[in-house]
Design an enzyme around this catalytic site. Structure first.
Site, PDB file in Angstrom:
ATOM      1  N   PHE A   1      -0.319  -1.482   1.924  1.00 43.18           N
ATOM      2  CA  PHE A   1       0.716  -1.316   2.952  1.00 43.18           C
ATOM      3  C   PHE A   1       0.771   0.088   3.534  1.00 43.18           C
ATOM      4  CE2 PHE A   1       2.847  -4.818   0.317  1.00 43.18           C
ATOM      5  CZ  PHE A   1       2.072  -5.776   0.940  1.00 43.18           C
ATOM      6  N   ILE A   2      -0.095   0.939   3.069  1.00 43.56           N
ATOM      7  CA  ILE A   2      -0.160   2.290   3.636  1.00 43.56           C
ATOM      8  C   ILE A   2      -0.562   2.217   5.112  1.00 43.56           C
ATOM      9  CG2 ILE A   2      -2.586   2.752   3.053  1.00 43.56           C
ATOM     10  CD1 ILE A   2       0.286   5.284   2.804  1.00 43.56           C
TER      11      ILE A   2
ATOM     12  N   PHE B   1       2.408  -1.705  -2.436  1.00 44.99           N
ATOM     13  CA  PHE B   1       0.985  -1.911  -2.685  1.00 44.99           C
ATOM     14  C   PHE B   1       0.237  -0.916  -1.796  1.00 44.99           C
ATOM     15  CE2 PHE B   1       2.818  -5.800  -4.164  1.00 44.99           C
ATOM     16  CZ  PHE B   1       2.022  -6.201  -5.224  1.00 44.99           C
TER      17      PHE B   1
ATOM     18  N   GLU C   1       7.308   1.752   6.114  1.00 53.18           N
ATOM     19  CA  GLU C   1       6.469   2.790   5.522  1.00 53.18           C
ATOM     20  C   GLU C   1       6.402   4.044   6.394  1.00 53.18           C
ATOM     21  OE1 GLU C   1       5.886  -0.406   5.458  1.00 53.18           O
ATOM     22  OE2 GLU C   1       5.733  -0.841   3.319  1.00 53.18           O
TER      23      GLU C   1
ATOM     24  N   HIS D   1      -3.449  -7.490  -1.018  1.00 49.38           N
ATOM     25  CA  HIS D   1      -2.808  -6.949  -2.217  1.00 49.38           C
ATOM     26  C   HIS D   1      -3.858  -6.499  -3.229  1.00 49.38           C
ATOM     27  CE1 HIS D   1       0.694  -9.104  -0.588  1.00 49.38           C
ATOM     28  NE2 HIS D   1       1.437  -8.363  -1.378  1.00 49.38           N
TER      29      HIS D   1
END
Ligand SMILES: Cc1ncc(C[n+]2csc(CCOP(=O)(O)OP(=O)(O)O)c2C)c(N)n1
Ligand SMILES: [Mg+2]
Length: 639
Positions: free
Chosen positions: A404-405, A401, A378, A445
């Site tokens: 995951f940032i 998702f 990312e 999630h």
């Protein structure tokens, strides 16, 4: 090489006089900055670090502008908003660092990707110290560059120390160049103190990369002759080592070499030094005479975002009932058609179509150059998006998702959000964030993490609850030249349908929609929670409420909120995120500050529990405020 050396010697005096705030010395490392910059064409981007004064002087930036930057004057590059080498300049094709070091490497990937897409045969050079190679960004950036065959020169200045940490405590292989093999990347070791070697090898390699685009790892062996920064000293550095490297000083060695080759006389040497000294003095006087910056509140606030003049594209009359997931897909597809160089990147988004199938069929329509599968990284991809923006290319990054940032948090918060304010460089990027609960997917999630971003000036945050809004707002997010986090609620993807115009259209940011009108109470919400409020009102038709769907959280439509609260006298804010530090807290505070006299009851916040979001549906139901809302609403109504 003499110029950066002599500037530094002057700066050390100014530092002692307190006229500049901090100084990272590049003394002893000039051959690398100067050699690499000379080997590149002026139109090619260079991304330097804190010891690369020679990059700036070789690109012939007027010295008074550099001095102005270090003294926080208007003639600098950041209007006094950032210090030292933390700036870039499109006029000189230099992209300066952020303090976090590593992100530079991924940004270089993005610039190189832009060059590759434009087929302009340009190379990009990015610098890092050997300490910076321990950051994840280094690994991610080299890996992406290798997989995508990006024309980047990764220039590692191995100067023996990262602050006080010697190389033996920084990495455990003989040469950093050895790591190239692991990335499937050619690498070279270069004597960083020998200007001729640096210039000749880098020129040759750069020329080869222009013809045959690929990344190359270059390890320059060198030595940091002074401390990390002037205040930190050199106590931890063995004196013998320092003495040894003194003999390899690139400036004095090159000078002796030139004299020995009869390419330079003692008289010429004196004249050159006098010329530089005089240039430094003249420019320094100019900076010293320059007025200090006077704070201008409006200017400070206005410069956080790049100006965006919203262009309304009206919806056509033909519509079709589609799901939210289709609306996002359609909006994205039509933006791809409209912006011919728009690039989208994300994990599994190409042939596979993305985990939510939003980009299904996109590869066939737009090709793999514009629809890019990424490795799982990312940070590097968000940094690459920044690099694309620097090169004038818009991009959309799909986070698989929203959770995951966190693995790309640093570039979002420190690079994308702050660039325009710092040096006028916008980040023309949309981050698509499939988020939210209600799908029994557990703590990693299911999060809705918008408040991490509404907190950070420089970002825009959009959170639609309906297909129509999702399509129109996504189009605007892509048109907007600022970084936009676009939240897409997973539970709404396939459950919410609506008639949506079939053609491209836009909707403005900062305009809430009032879904229901009433007089007794104002309900403020966004995302999935809007539907919980709608359900509650449906179940209780006697409740006369204004229901406001915010649609965008930054900018926030405070006017619609305040007007409604002034009318109803009661406000309840409902959101899916946990309570403390969530949007509801700030909205509540704003209402108190602006509408206190009109309130008939304290503002109520209804939000999720202060726990991570759990997996099984019974726990998830308890966590979410959905089932608590009706009771809280009724309590407030009867206050
Ligand atoms: C993410 C992050 N961690 C720590 C620091 C503090 N820091 C700034 S420079 C530096 C040393 C960098 O060493 P290296 O990459 O070898 O570059 P050099 O200073 O030797 O040129 C450290 C630890 C930082 N700026 N950013
Ligand atoms: Mg170092």
């Amino acid at each position: 090489m003499l110029k950066p050396r002599m500037i530094e010697e002057k700066m050390l005096i100014l530092l002692r006089q307190g006229k500049i705030s901090k100084w990272f010395s590049g003394i002893g490392q000039e051959a690398i900055s100067v050699g690499v910059t000379t080997a590149l064409h002026k139109k090619e981007y260079i991304l330097p670090m804190h010891r690369n004064l020679g990059v700036f002087t070789t690109r012939e930036i007027p010295l008074y502008r550099l001095f102005g930057q270090w003294q926080g004057k208007a003639s600098g590059f950041t209007n006094g908003r950032d210090r030292s080498f933390h700036f870039g300049t499109q006029d000189y094709n230099i992209v300066g660092m952020i303090s976090h070091l590593g992100p530079q490497l991924g940004v270089a990937d993005g610039i190189a990707l832009a060059n590759l897409l434009k087929e302009n045969k340009m190379v990009t050079a990015v610098f890092t110290g050997e300490g910076g190679t321990s950051e994840g960004d280094f690994h991610e950036a080299l890996n992406v560059a290798s997989v995508w065959k990006l024309p980047v020169l990764f220039c590692v200045e191995n100067n023996g120390y990262g602050l006080s940490t010697p190389t033996s405590e920084q990495y455990n292989c003989e040469h950093i160049a050895d790591k190239g093999k692991g990335y499937g990347m050619e690498s070279h070791i270069i004597d960083g103190n020998n200007i001729i070697e640096v210039y000749e090898l880098v020129s040759e390699i750069a020329e080869s990369v222009r013809k045959n685009p690929r990344p190359i790892l270059l390890e320059f062996k060198t030595f940091r002759a002074r401390g990390h920064e002037e205040a930190s000293g050199t106590k931890y550095m063995p004196k013998t080592l320092m003495k040894e490297w003194e003999k390899k000083d690139p400036v004095t060695n090159f000078q002796s070499y030139l004299i020995s080759q009869n390419a330079l006389t003692e008289e010429e040497d004196v004249l050159i030094k006098e010329g530089i000294a005089s240039e430094i003095n003249i420019d320094l006087n100019k900076t010293n005479k320059e007025e200090d910056i006077i704070p201008n509140l409006t200017k400070e606030l206005n410069d956080v975002y790049k100006t965006f003049v919203y262009q309304e594209v009206k919806a056509n009359s033909k519509s079709k009932e589609i799901r939210l997931v289709d609306a996002v897909s359609e909006g994205l597809k039509q933006s791809m058609e409209r912006h011919e160089d728009l690039v989208i990147m994300g994990q599994d988004i190409a042939e596979y179509g993305g985990v939510f199938k939003i980009t299904e069929g996109f590869v066939e329509a737009f090709g793999k150059k514009r629809v890019r599968n990424t490795p799982i990284c990312e940070s590097a991809i968000i940094e690459a998006a920044m690099g694309l923006s620097i090169s004038g290319i818009k991009s959309v990054v799909e986070l698989q998702f929203a959770d995951f940032i966190t693995s790309g948090f640093n570039p979002v918060i420190n690079y994308l959000a702050k660039s325009h304010y710092r040096w006028n460089q916008n980040a023309d990027i949309v981050l698509r964030m499939p988020c939210g609960a209600g799908v029994a997917a557990g703590p990693f999630h299911s999060q809705t993490n918008e408040a991490w971003f509404t907190k950070t000036p420089g970002l825009k945050v959009v959170y639609p609850a309906f297909p129509y809004d999702a399509k129109g707002l996504l189009a605007t997010a892509i048109n907007d030249p600022n970084p936009v986090l676009f939240f897409e609620h997973k539970a709404l993807y396939r459950s919410i349908r609506q008639e949506v115009p079939t053609d491209y259209f836009t909707l403005p940011f900062g305009k809430a929609s009032v879904l229901k009108e009433g007089n007794a109470i104002t309900i403020i919400s966004y995302g999935a929670a809007v539907h919980w409020a709608l359900d509650t009102l449906k179940k209780n038709p006697d409740i006369s409420a204004d229901l406001i769907d915010l649609r965008t959280l930054q900018p926030l439509d405070t006017e619609t909120i305040f007007n409604s609260v002034r009318k109803t006298g009661k406000a309840i804010v409902l959101h899916e995120d946990s309570m403390f530090g969530g949007l509801a807290s700030d909205i509540s505070a704003l209402i108190m500050e602006e509408c206190f006299e009109d309130l008939d009851a304290p503002v109520k916040r209804v939000a999720s529990l202060e726990t991570p979001i759990p997996f099984i549906s019974q726990l998830e139901d308890q966590y979410l405020p959905k089932n608590r809302f009706e009771e809280e609403l009724k309590k407030l109504l009867s206050y």
